[in-house]
Design an enzyme around this catalytic site. Structure first.
Site, PDB file in Angstrom:
ATOM      1  N   ARG A 230      -2.119  -9.115  10.140  1.00 26.44           N
ATOM      2  CA  ARG A 230      -1.752  -8.199  11.236  1.00 26.44           C
ATOM      3  C   ARG A 230      -2.131  -8.787  12.589  1.00 26.44           C
ATOM      4  O   ARG A 230      -1.375  -8.704  13.553  1.00 26.44           O
ATOM      5  CB  ARG A 230      -2.475  -6.860  11.065  1.00 26.44           C
TER       6      ARG A 230
ATOM      7  N   ASP B 100      -5.228  -8.419   4.650  1.00 30.06           N
ATOM      8  CA  ASP B 100      -4.196  -7.709   5.406  1.00 30.06           C
ATOM      9  C   ASP B 100      -4.461  -7.880   6.904  1.00 30.06           C
ATOM     10  O   ASP B 100      -3.611  -8.346   7.667  1.00 30.06           O
ATOM     11  CB  ASP B 100      -4.197  -6.220   5.015  1.00 30.06           C
TER      12      ASP B 100
ATOM     13  N   GLY C 152     -10.186  -3.527   7.678  1.00 33.91           N
ATOM     14  CA  GLY C 152      -9.955  -3.529   9.121  1.00 33.91           C
ATOM     15  C   GLY C 152     -10.675  -4.666   9.829  1.00 33.91           C
ATOM     16  O   GLY C 152     -11.215  -5.580   9.197  1.00 33.91           O
TER      17      GLY C 152
ATOM     18  N   ASP D 294      -1.269  -1.496  -4.041  1.00 37.09           N
ATOM     19  CA  ASP D 294      -2.637  -1.534  -3.495  1.00 37.09           C
ATOM     20  C   ASP D 294      -3.139  -0.109  -3.232  1.00 37.09           C
ATOM     21  O   ASP D 294      -2.394   0.724  -2.693  1.00 37.09           O
ATOM     22  CB  ASP D 294      -2.578  -2.328  -2.168  1.00 37.09           C
TER      23      ASP D 294
ATOM     24  N   GLY E 137     -11.204  -5.933   1.728  1.00 37.16           N
ATOM     25  CA  GLY E 137     -11.796  -5.993   3.062  1.00 37.16           C
ATOM     26  C   GLY E 137     -12.356  -7.369   3.363  1.00 37.16           C
ATOM     27  O   GLY E 137     -13.442  -7.504   3.938  1.00 37.16           O
TER      28      GLY E 137
ATOM     29  N   SER F  99       0.865  -1.188   0.000  1.00 34.51           N
ATOM     30  CA  SER F  99       0.000   0.000   0.000  1.00 34.51           C
ATOM     31  C   SER F  99       0.899   1.235   0.000  1.00 34.51           C
ATOM     32  O   SER F  99       2.113   1.132   0.206  1.00 34.51           O
ATOM     33  CB  SER F  99      -0.865   0.006   1.258  1.00 34.51           C
TER      34      SER F  99
ATOM     35  N   ASN G 240      -8.285  -9.876  -1.153  1.00 36.54           N
ATOM     36  CA  ASN G 240      -7.269  -9.127  -0.398  1.00 36.54           C
ATOM     37  C   ASN G 240      -7.334  -9.426   1.093  1.00 36.54           C
ATOM     38  O   ASN G 240      -8.401  -9.350   1.709  1.00 36.54           O
ATOM     39  CB  ASN G 240      -7.487  -7.621  -0.585  1.00 36.54           C
TER      40      ASN G 240
ATOM     41  N   SER H 113     -10.922 -10.010   5.117  1.00 34.38           N
ATOM     42  CA  SER H 113     -10.366 -10.806   6.217  1.00 34.38           C
ATOM     43  C   SER H 113     -11.447 -11.492   7.040  1.00 34.38           C
ATOM     44  O   SER H 113     -12.545 -10.959   7.226  1.00 34.38           O
ATOM     45  CB  SER H 113      -9.503  -9.924   7.127  1.00 34.38           C
TER      46      SER H 113
END
Ligand code: G3H
Ligand code: 13P
Ligand code: ZN
Length: 304
Positions: free
Chosen positions: A256, A252, A178, A81, A208, A49, A250, A210
């Site tokens: 994390r 992320d 998030g 990204d 988004g 990103s 995607n 996840s």
């Protein structure tokens, strides 16, 4: 050599599975996801990103990924990204990224068309493919927080793709970036996705996405994290989205969370150990495990 994002995604589009897009920020995350790809023989799209580029530097990230491609046999593409800054997009094209995303989702439709078309012309001249976005994905990306979700309009999507010449389209069907994706019930517009895929016959992208796995959340909380109210996308919805035409997914936040839980555990359990390798090594393993779970779910195992 970096692989072509377009080749990877056209194959997924033809054979109806999804390829993981993993966001990377440092060596441990990269090594974790690459090991997962190697173990399960999956193609990978690694993404940086604008935030990760400010953190680590585009040259560093590019070199890390380029090294991974030389040490492995799986196809690995490098993707920009949520590109918004045209200077960064131009740099990514120049340095040799496999693909760039121009995120004009905050712009009015006409302006989004004009700028996306411009980016497409720069990228295609160099054989680089372009992901564009129509509609808005909620949540937090860099400086953009808690935007309202505006679902992608299937008719507009067709017009957008025809006018811009983009290669892949990111759709807004209710996901958000998030760890706080839904306040209550999970609500994804699979019906809209189906309609878009009927009109736009190209690889579609789910941002988004996840899962926010409960086991990882509990582990992080055990060692002091405060993750009250987190909620992700259930696996059943991901499977349905792939069936309905998503070819790039995607992730992320899940990486994390896994990284965070593993680091917290070492730091809390071994207060006398200050060796970064002992702190980050388990995080790298945790990343690998999450990435393997995603690959299995997406159906890209064995597709390298
Ligand atoms: O889509 C957003 C990604 O999770 C990247 O997040 O902008 O904080 O690096 P970031
Ligand atoms: P998550 O925050 O759900 O992992 O989404 C990441 C993403 O869309 C990156 O572009
Ligand atoms: Zn995103």
């Amino acid at each position: 050599m970096l692989a072509s994002t377009k080749d990877i995604l056209l194959k997924a589009h033809r054979k109806r599975y999804a390829v993981p897009h993993f966001n990377i920020n440092n060596m441990e995350i990269l090594q974790g996801v690459v090991q997962a790809g190697v173990n399960l023989k999956s193609p990978l799209i690694l993404a940086t990103s604008e935030g990760s580029i400010s953190y680590a530097g585009m040259n560093f990230l590019y070199s890390l990924v380029e090294t991974a491609t030389r040490l492995t046999k799986i196809p690995i593409a490098l993707h920009l990204d949520h590109g918004r800054d045209l200077k960064t997009i131009k740099e990514a094209i120049k340095i040799g990224y496999s693909s760039v995303m121009f995120d004009g989702s905050h712009l009015p439709f006409e302006k989004n068309v004009i700028v996306t078309k411009k980016v497409v012309s720069w990228a295609h001249r160099k054989g680089i493919s372009v992901e564009a976005e129509l509609g808005t994905i909620g949540g937090a990306e860099d400086d953009i927080r808690s935007r309202k979700i505006i679902y992608t309009d299937p008719i507009k999507a067709k017009e957008f793709v025809e006018r811009t010449g983009c290669d892949f389209l990111a759709v807004a069907i209710g996901t958000s970036h998030g760890a706080y994706k839904f306040a209550g019930k999970v609500a994804l517009r699979q019906d809209i996705l189906k309609e878009i895929k009927q009109k736009v016959k190209m690889p579609l992208v789910l941002h988004g996405a996840s899962e926010v796995p409960l086991s990882v959340v509990r582990e992080a909380e055990k060692y002091g994290a405060n993750l009250k109210g987190v909620q992700g996308i259930p696996d059943t919805q991901i499977k349905m989205a792939i069936k309905n035409g998503i070819n790039k997914i995607n992730t992320d936040t899940d990486l994390r969370l896994a990284f965070d839980a593993a680091v917290r555990k070492v730091v809390m359990k071994k207060p006398k150990d200050f060796d970064p390798r002992h702190i980050l090594g388990p995080a790298r393993e945790a990343i690998q495990k999450v990435a393997e779970d995603r690959i299995r779910l997406f159906g890209s195992k064995g597709k390298a």
